[in-house]
Design a protein around this motif. Sequence first.
Motif, PDB file in Angstrom:
ATOM      1  N   PHE A  61       0.838  -1.208   0.000  1.00 60.96           N
ATOM      2  CA  PHE A  61       0.000   0.000   0.000  1.00 60.96           C
ATOM      3  C   PHE A  61       0.883   1.273   0.000  1.00 60.96           C
ATOM      4  CE2 PHE A  61      -2.507   3.304   2.061  1.00 60.96           C
ATOM      5  CZ  PHE A  61      -3.828   3.072   1.704  1.00 60.96           C
ATOM      6  N   LEU A  62       1.943   1.218   0.810  1.00 66.36           N
ATOM      7  CA  LEU A  62       2.813   2.396   0.937  1.00 66.36           C
ATOM      8  C   LEU A  62       3.672   2.605  -0.308  1.00 66.36           C
ATOM      9  CD1 LEU A  62       3.800   1.833   4.662  1.00 66.36           C
ATOM     10  CD2 LEU A  62       2.541   3.814   3.783  1.00 66.36           C
ATOM     11  N   SER A  63       4.097   1.502  -0.937  1.00 66.34           N
ATOM     12  CA  SER A  63       4.903   1.633  -2.162  1.00 66.34           C
ATOM     13  C   SER A  63       4.041   2.241  -3.260  1.00 66.34           C
ATOM     14  CB  SER A  63       5.411   0.274  -2.649  1.00 66.34           C
ATOM     15  OG  SER A  63       6.059  -0.374  -1.605  1.00 66.34           O
ATOM     16  N   LYS A  64       2.778   1.821  -3.290  1.00 63.38           N
ATOM     17  CA  LYS A  64       1.855   2.370  -4.287  1.00 63.38           C
ATOM     18  C   LYS A  64       1.675   3.885  -4.038  1.00 63.38           C
ATOM     19  CE  LYS A  64      -2.868   1.536  -5.945  1.00 63.38           C
ATOM     20  NZ  LYS A  64      -3.609   2.577  -5.241  1.00 63.38           N
ATOM     21  N   LEU A  65       1.532   4.211  -2.781  1.00 63.63           N
ATOM     22  CA  LEU A  65       1.371   5.617  -2.407  1.00 63.63           C
ATOM     23  C   LEU A  65       2.580   6.437  -2.868  1.00 63.63           C
ATOM     24  CD1 LEU A  65      -0.049   7.895  -0.762  1.00 63.63           C
ATOM     25  CD2 LEU A  65       1.096   7.013   1.274  1.00 63.63           C
ATOM     26  N   ARG A  66       3.788   5.903  -2.638  1.00 63.68           N
ATOM     27  CA  ARG A  66       5.003   6.623  -3.034  1.00 63.68           C
ATOM     28  C   ARG A  66       5.042   6.814  -4.553  1.00 63.68           C
ATOM     29  NH1 ARG A  66      10.416   3.900  -1.113  1.00 63.68           N
ATOM     30  NH2 ARG A  66       9.566   2.321  -2.492  1.00 63.68           N
ATOM     31  N   ASN A  67       4.607   5.785  -5.259  1.00 66.32           N
ATOM     32  CA  ASN A  67       4.584   5.891  -6.712  1.00 66.32           C
ATOM     33  C   ASN A  67       3.566   6.934  -7.183  1.00 66.32           C
ATOM     34  OD1 ASN A  67       3.235   4.800  -9.415  1.00 66.32           O
ATOM     35  ND2 ASN A  67       5.441   4.376  -9.390  1.00 66.32           N
TER      36      ASN A  67
END
Length: 456
Positions: free
Chosen positions: A77-83
Amino acid sequence: MNLTRPVCALCAAGRVLLLVLVHLLRLEKISFAYFTIKDRLPQILTRVIDTLHRHKNEFFEEHGEKGVEAEKRAISFLSKLRNELQTDKPVTPLEDELPDAALWNQYLDYQRNLPNGNGEPSWFQSPWLYVECYMYRRIHAALAQNPPIDNFDVFKEGKAQNFFESQEAVIALCTYFQELLKNIKDLDEKQLQEELFKLLQVSLWGNKCDLSFSAGEDSSQKSSPLQSLENMVPYILVNDMEKVWSLLVNAKKNRTERSNVRVDIILDNAGFELVSDLVLADFLLSSKLADEVYFHGKSIPWYVSDTTKHDFNWTIKQLGSANHMWMSRCGINWEGNLKKGVWVFHDHMFWTLPHDFSSMSEVASDLYAELQKSNLLLFKGDLNYRKLTGDRKWEYSVPFHQALNKFHPAPLCSLRTLKSDTQVGLKPGQGEQIQASESEWMVSGKYGVVQFDAGL
Ligand SMILES: O=P(O)(O)OC[C@@]1(O)O[C@H](CO)[C@@H](O)[C@@H]1O
Ligand SMILES: [Mn+2]
């Protein structure tokens, strides 16, 4: 001028050009928000992901496979957010069912429909304050939606480290304060005023120690702040300490059996700053300038180092059990204040919404009514200042009262070091003069204000 600021109203190619322009033309005002979104926020997200990775074994030991699965989901979820952030994707509605989700989604609609907005809200096109708050809310969702690790505070370690690294300064402050308490009853008005001014300044400069500004890098208070107060007076751009003193002395004189003098502190960072706020609060009670102090903290982890209820209680416990006589004396007394009810900790979801404070009476009328019971509100820190003034690019000399935009629950004072490019209430020419020799003055944390507004 009176406009909220999009981070940068340019497309991707335009942003590359902007980088060059920023360099050439030194457009600091654009660059601070821009670089925060471009560099600092992704850095914070990377640290959060790393923290979760490092706790994998702990999650396994505590919750078995379920803990590890939850950790994986939160990281994805957080990696998606960073992207999404780094590629300037639209801001999406929150999909969780936490109590504040509907308010956030209404706020997104409001941003979408702003007459002078930039179309679909996105990370680099929307107001800085909004997207920055939104990032912290999404970090919260990443954990809250993933039991059994839903109560894990990804910033807890950093906050604790900041506290331990400030140990020397904490000892110096607690020692100074306990010595002061020995003869506080014998102090005359002038001496009491001097001590109040000192502790207000310690609390002001304590605001240098925040971890979102440094993207989580060490930002502790290394030496005793009391030594350098005098040298730092010239850096207080607005100094309304006399007004705070008059208000408290008058309130004390007019106090009756039934009307207690109440001070509220809207807290900012845990670590040294929180200790400096607690010492100030203790002084207010011990000097009888106030009868009760209400503390307002965050109900979710916020801006890396902001104080939650857990941080508040943890800090007092740490002091109480410290292996240092004066530190532990402070902690034990403070625990007593909480038990007696003369200190009260409050949290409210409004403090972690993107709204500025002028909409509090509408969005959180219960909190507004609570603040109206106070004789004095002390707002700590930079983010609170941005929300007090609507985070607008005001002329420096616009009166504070005007920038508050009808937010007047009670007399209030902001204790804030400048770490973002909003400042009001300066003398004509004062801001321009500093700007001419120090282009970073608004974002370096070197300057501060103790800025008071009496209300209506
Ligand atoms: O409220 P605080 O702790 O004094 O500061 C928060 C802060 O570091 O976060 C933002 C930068 O990302 C700025 O508003 C400000 O400098
Ligand atoms: Mn903060």
